[in-house]
Scaffold this motif. Sequence first.
Motif: not given
Length: 319
Positions: A156-164, A196-200
């Motif tokens: 989820x942090x990677x997602x924020x970095x990708x957005x930046x 989601x895969x990590x969480x599960x």
Amino acid sequence: MRNKKFQGLSLLVVFFIVFMAGCSKPTQRPEEEALKDRIVVYASFYPMYDFAKNIGKDKIDLKLMIPPGVEVHDWEPTAKLMGNMEKADVFIYNGLGMEPWAEKLIASVQNDQWIVIEASQGVALLEAEEHEEEEHGDEEEGSHGDYDPHVWLNPMNALKQAENIKNAFVKADEANRDFYERNFKEFADKLKALDQKFQEELRDVKKKEMVVAHGAFGYLAHRYGLEQVAITGLSPQEEPSAAKLAEITKFAKERNLKYIFFETLTSPRLAEVLAQEVGAKTAVLNPIEGLTQEEMKAGKDYISVMEENLKTLKQALMQ
């Protein structure tokens, strides 16, 4: 006589063709024409490169600054590289002290037009572990400072970095906004599925404690309800004290931990010594700071290596 006139005329035609060809401008190959229209992007180390590649694809001329297989903490930019970066449109770096040379580079490069993006901006940060702050201090050169910089190991942090990174590309190349937005959405969906895969798969593991050679996995542990215990701090060059090793040995024995994790690109010596002391095995967790040339040629990337990390964690923590 007639043949001689014909031969002379033929020679004149050939001479004219050769002359005109010499006067015309050399044609560029299609790939050269395509490169000319791309924005030039420099990414500091592998995760930044991977995120940029997923979003920019064939619209960017992407350059990885730290070569494949080189440990991030050991690298410094050359004067030649800094000179080349004067033609860059975008420079992407993680920040938080991960690239201790970055601020000096930004100040030194003579480029008023480029867009500099610190990809970790806007990420919820974790404080650096206490033992590293005590041993190194916040002001010492090379220290990561107050916060853990390994933010990309939480998808989820990677997602924020990708957005930046996407926002920087849009700013640099507004004409291709829709292209970058579409690619970002596709990549964001993959990151959400990975999370989601990590969480599960980590929800029901028997053990929650992970002893690691290098304290790079704090964001991963925090996201998925695990506890990271690091032999060294945020820098893999750090040497733990005898008291620290004794403390971790006691902890691992009390929790009956079956695995001690070490990482790629650094020596496994400390992890192996500790594993032998507590009767455990060793396993590799990849912080994805730098893939090797062989790994990149084999098609490995951020998503696939994170999936390998998940498989390793699940196997180790179920015992």
